[in-house]
Design a protein around this motif. Structure first.
Motif, PDB file in Angstrom:
ATOM      1  N   ASN A  33       0.640  -1.066   0.223  1.00  0.00           N
ATOM      2  CA  ASN A  33       0.082  -0.251  -0.007  1.00  0.00           C
ATOM      3  C   ASN A  33       0.820   1.132   0.033  1.00  0.00           C
ATOM      4  O   ASN A  33       0.515   1.758   0.297  1.00  0.00           O
ATOM      5  CB  ASN A  33      -1.475  -0.202   0.972  1.00  0.00           C
ATOM      6  CG  ASN A  33      -2.081  -0.737   1.290  1.00  0.00           C
ATOM      7  OD1 ASN A  33      -2.846  -1.635   0.442  1.00  0.00           O
ATOM      8  ND2 ASN A  33      -2.052  -1.220   2.334  1.00  0.00           N
ATOM      9  N   LEU A  34       1.793   1.201  -0.620  1.00  0.00           N
ATOM     10  CA  LEU A  34       3.049   1.891  -0.650  1.00  0.00           C
ATOM     11  C   LEU A  34       2.372   3.712  -1.407  1.00  0.00           C
ATOM     12  O   LEU A  34       1.835   3.305  -3.033  1.00  0.00           O
ATOM     13  CB  LEU A  34       3.950   2.204  -0.840  1.00  0.00           C
ATOM     14  CG  LEU A  34       5.472   0.954  -0.042  1.00  0.00           C
ATOM     15  CD1 LEU A  34       6.244   0.708  -0.963  1.00  0.00           C
ATOM     16  CD2 LEU A  34       5.451   1.164   0.691  1.00  0.00           C
ATOM     17  N   THR A  35       1.761   4.321  -1.077  1.00  0.00           N
ATOM     18  CA  THR A  35       1.193   5.793  -1.503  1.00  0.00           C
ATOM     19  C   THR A  35       1.913   7.186  -1.380  1.00  0.00           C
ATOM     20  O   THR A  35       1.921   7.436  -2.666  1.00  0.00           O
ATOM     21  CB  THR A  35      -0.048   5.823  -1.319  1.00  0.00           C
ATOM     22  OG1 THR A  35       0.178   6.334   0.655  1.00  0.00           O
ATOM     23  CG2 THR A  35      -0.902   5.139  -1.429  1.00  0.00           C
ATOM     24  N   GLU A  36       2.823   7.213  -0.526  1.00  0.00           N
ATOM     25  CA  GLU A  36       3.142   8.758  -0.579  1.00  0.00           C
ATOM     26  C   GLU A  36       4.847   8.605  -0.457  1.00  0.00           C
ATOM     27  O   GLU A  36       5.575   7.809   0.167  1.00  0.00           O
ATOM     28  CB  GLU A  36       2.857   9.350   1.097  1.00  0.00           C
ATOM     29  CG  GLU A  36       3.157  10.748   1.763  1.00  0.00           C
ATOM     30  CD  GLU A  36       2.472  10.932   2.504  1.00  0.00           C
ATOM     31  OE1 GLU A  36       2.459  11.639   3.200  1.00  0.00           O
ATOM     32  OE2 GLU A  36       1.505  10.728   2.962  1.00  0.00           O
ATOM     33  N   GLU A  37       5.077  10.262  -0.938  1.00  0.00           N
ATOM     34  CA  GLU A  37       6.985   9.513  -0.892  1.00  0.00           C
ATOM     35  C   GLU A  37       6.871  10.507   0.145  1.00  0.00           C
ATOM     36  O   GLU A  37       6.474  11.556   0.239  1.00  0.00           O
ATOM     37  CB  GLU A  37       7.521  10.025  -1.856  1.00  0.00           C
ATOM     38  CG  GLU A  37       7.114   9.089  -2.775  1.00  0.00           C
ATOM     39  CD  GLU A  37       8.365   9.635  -4.584  1.00  0.00           C
ATOM     40  OE1 GLU A  37       8.267  10.717  -4.545  1.00  0.00           O
ATOM     41  OE2 GLU A  37       8.100   8.963  -5.069  1.00  0.00           O
ATOM     42  N   GLU A  38       8.475  10.524   1.692  1.00  0.00           N
ATOM     43  CA  GLU A  38       8.816  10.864   2.527  1.00  0.00           C
ATOM     44  C   GLU A  38      10.316  11.314   2.429  1.00  0.00           C
ATOM     45  O   GLU A  38      10.621  10.591   1.312  1.00  0.00           O
ATOM     46  CB  GLU A  38       8.332  10.785   3.282  1.00  0.00           C
ATOM     47  CG  GLU A  38       6.857  10.301   3.918  1.00  0.00           C
ATOM     48  CD  GLU A  38       6.218   9.495   5.200  1.00  0.00           C
ATOM     49  OE1 GLU A  38       7.136   9.406   6.712  1.00  0.00           O
ATOM     50  OE2 GLU A  38       5.081   9.189   5.652  1.00  0.00           O
ATOM     51  N   PRO A  39      11.540  12.401   2.519  1.00  0.00           N
ATOM     52  CA  PRO A  39      12.258  12.629   2.496  1.00  0.00           C
ATOM     53  C   PRO A  39      12.566  11.921   3.676  1.00  0.00           C
ATOM     54  O   PRO A  39      12.129  12.064   4.891  1.00  0.00           O
ATOM     55  CB  PRO A  39      12.822  14.067   2.559  1.00  0.00           C
ATOM     56  CG  PRO A  39      10.778  14.981   3.253  1.00  0.00           C
ATOM     57  CD  PRO A  39      10.070  13.946   2.687  1.00  0.00           C
ATOM     58  N   ILE A  40      13.778  11.424   3.367  1.00  0.00           N
ATOM     59  CA  ILE A  40      15.116  10.522   3.569  1.00  0.00           C
ATOM     60  C   ILE A  40      16.206  12.195   4.422  1.00  0.00           C
ATOM     61  O   ILE A  40      16.397  11.992   5.725  1.00  0.00           O
ATOM     62  CB  ILE A  40      15.393   9.070   4.126  1.00  0.00           C
ATOM     63  CG1 ILE A  40      14.510   8.671   3.182  1.00  0.00           C
ATOM     64  CG2 ILE A  40      16.898   8.472   4.902  1.00  0.00           C
ATOM     65  CD1 ILE A  40      15.077   7.124   2.737  1.00  0.00           C
ATOM     66  N   TRP A  41      16.631  13.024   3.510  1.00  0.00           N
ATOM     67  CA  TRP A  41      17.666  13.166   4.114  1.00  0.00           C
ATOM     68  C   TRP A  41      17.317  14.666   3.653  1.00  0.00           C
ATOM     69  O   TRP A  41      16.748  14.554   2.368  1.00  0.00           O
ATOM     70  CB  TRP A  41      18.897  12.797   3.232  1.00  0.00           C
ATOM     71  CG  TRP A  41      19.423  11.235   3.498  1.00  0.00           C
ATOM     72  CD1 TRP A  41      19.662   9.954   3.245  1.00  0.00           C
ATOM     73  CD2 TRP A  41      20.325  11.714   5.192  1.00  0.00           C
ATOM     74  NE1 TRP A  41      20.341   9.672   3.491  1.00  0.00           N
ATOM     75  CE2 TRP A  41      20.835   9.906   5.413  1.00  0.00           C
ATOM     76  CE3 TRP A  41      20.486  12.343   5.897  1.00  0.00           C
ATOM     77  CZ2 TRP A  41      21.557   9.308   6.206  1.00  0.00           C
ATOM     78  CZ3 TRP A  41      21.389  12.247   6.669  1.00  0.00           C
ATOM     79  CH2 TRP A  41      21.747  10.567   7.080  1.00  0.00           C
ATOM     80  N   PHE A  42      17.769  15.681   3.673  1.00  0.00           N
ATOM     81  CA  PHE A  42      17.609  17.083   3.304  1.00  0.00           C
ATOM     82  C   PHE A  42      19.479  17.754   3.301  1.00  0.00           C
ATOM     83  O   PHE A  42      20.051  17.246   3.972  1.00  0.00           O
ATOM     84  CB  PHE A  42      17.009  17.382   4.704  1.00  0.00           C
ATOM     85  CG  PHE A  42      15.724  17.170   4.859  1.00  0.00           C
ATOM     86  CD1 PHE A  42      14.454  17.885   4.118  1.00  0.00           C
ATOM     87  CD2 PHE A  42      15.819  16.199   5.259  1.00  0.00           C
ATOM     88  CE1 PHE A  42      13.066  17.864   4.306  1.00  0.00           C
ATOM     89  CE2 PHE A  42      14.235  15.898   5.573  1.00  0.00           C
ATOM     90  CZ  PHE A  42      12.763  16.516   4.733  1.00  0.00           C
ATOM     91  N   ARG A  43      19.789  18.607   2.172  1.00  0.00           N
ATOM     92  CA  ARG A  43      20.881  18.575   2.098  1.00  0.00           C
ATOM     93  C   ARG A  43      20.509  20.453   2.628  1.00  0.00           C
ATOM     94  O   ARG A  43      19.951  20.982   2.075  1.00  0.00           O
ATOM     95  CB  ARG A  43      21.263  18.679  -0.135  1.00  0.00           C
ATOM     96  CG  ARG A  43      22.136  19.800   0.107  1.00  0.00           C
ATOM     97  CD  ARG A  43      22.537  19.042  -1.633  1.00  0.00           C
ATOM     98  NE  ARG A  43      21.466  20.457  -1.962  1.00  0.00           N
ATOM     99  CZ  ARG A  43      20.669  20.370  -2.615  1.00  0.00           C
ATOM    100  NH1 ARG A  43      20.498  18.807  -3.415  1.00  0.00           N
ATOM    101  NH2 ARG A  43      19.619  20.987  -3.469  1.00  0.00           N
ATOM    102  N   CYS A  44      21.926  20.659   2.943  1.00  0.00           N
ATOM    103  CA  CYS A  44      22.650  21.913   3.507  1.00  0.00           C
ATOM    104  C   CYS A  44      22.803  22.375   1.910  1.00  0.00           C
ATOM    105  O   CYS A  44      23.722  22.777   1.839  1.00  0.00           O
ATOM    106  CB  CYS A  44      23.555  21.847   4.564  1.00  0.00           C
ATOM    107  SG  CYS A  44      23.642  23.903   5.391  1.00  0.00           S
ATOM    108  N   ASP A  45      22.191  23.670   2.017  1.00  0.00           N
ATOM    109  CA  ASP A  45      22.334  25.482   0.801  1.00  0.00           C
ATOM    110  C   ASP A  45      23.057  26.157   2.004  1.00  0.00           C
ATOM    111  O   ASP A  45      23.067  26.997   0.863  1.00  0.00           O
ATOM    112  CB  ASP A  45      21.293  25.284   0.256  1.00  0.00           C
ATOM    113  CG  ASP A  45      21.032  23.525  -0.853  1.00  0.00           C
ATOM    114  OD1 ASP A  45      21.727  22.970  -0.909  1.00  0.00           O
ATOM    115  OD2 ASP A  45      19.091  23.408  -0.374  1.00  0.00           O
ATOM    116  N   LEU A  46      23.735  25.853   3.088  1.00  0.00           N
ATOM    117  CA  LEU A  46      23.719  27.036   2.938  1.00  0.00           C
ATOM    118  C   LEU A  46      25.678  27.672   2.995  1.00  0.00           C
ATOM    119  O   LEU A  46      25.968  26.866   2.591  1.00  0.00           O
ATOM    120  CB  LEU A  46      23.832  27.385   5.022  1.00  0.00           C
ATOM    121  CG  LEU A  46      22.738  26.709   5.802  1.00  0.00           C
ATOM    122  CD1 LEU A  46      22.580  27.066   6.848  1.00  0.00           C
ATOM    123  CD2 LEU A  46      21.918  28.607   4.965  1.00  0.00           C
TER     124      LEU A  46
END
Length: 127
Positions: A114-127
């Motif tokens: 029943n996989l339906t939605e995508e969720e982020p695992i990682w966030f890249r820092c752009d500072l």
């Protein structure tokens, strides 16, 4: 590695350093729990991420001179999704962009049918 900033409000982070891949992964970031001013907390989180990103670039540039990294590797500071859940700042305030996703369902069970939605695992820092 553990990084700390002792100026007010004190901040500490736990970072997994993967030098060959040119990645540092933020696994925890905590601001003094006694701090109550949300703006100071967000500023402290952003400052810690900016300093980590700066330190990563310094290490990466030194590694290009004979270390583990090659000039083709672009240094990357990533924040795990579980860390994002604990931060006061949002992606825009902290300079973070979702980069890796998993699919999940609303029931939070282990049934992959029943996989339906995508969720982020990682966030890249752009500072």
């Amino acid at each position: 590695a553990t990084f700390a900033c002792l100026t007010s409000p004190a901040t500490i982070s736990l970072v997994e350093q993967q030098h060959q891949e040119g990645e540092w992964n933020v696994l925890a970031l905590t601001v003094n729990p006694e701090e109550r001013n949300i703006n100071l907390i967000v500023d402290a989180e952003r400052a810690m991420l900016a300093e980590l990103h700066h330190a990563l670039r310094d290490v990466a540039s030194n590694d290009y001179d004979g270390g583990d990294n090659s000039p083709g590797v672009s240094p990357s500071l990533r924040v795990h999704c579980k860390v994002m859940e604990t931060l006061a700042g949002n992606c825009e305030q902290l300079g973070l962009t979702p980069i890796a996703v998993i699919q999940s369902n609303d029931d939070n069970n282990d049934d992959d049918s029943n996989l339906t939605e995508e969720e982020p695992i990682w966030f890249r820092c752009d500072l």
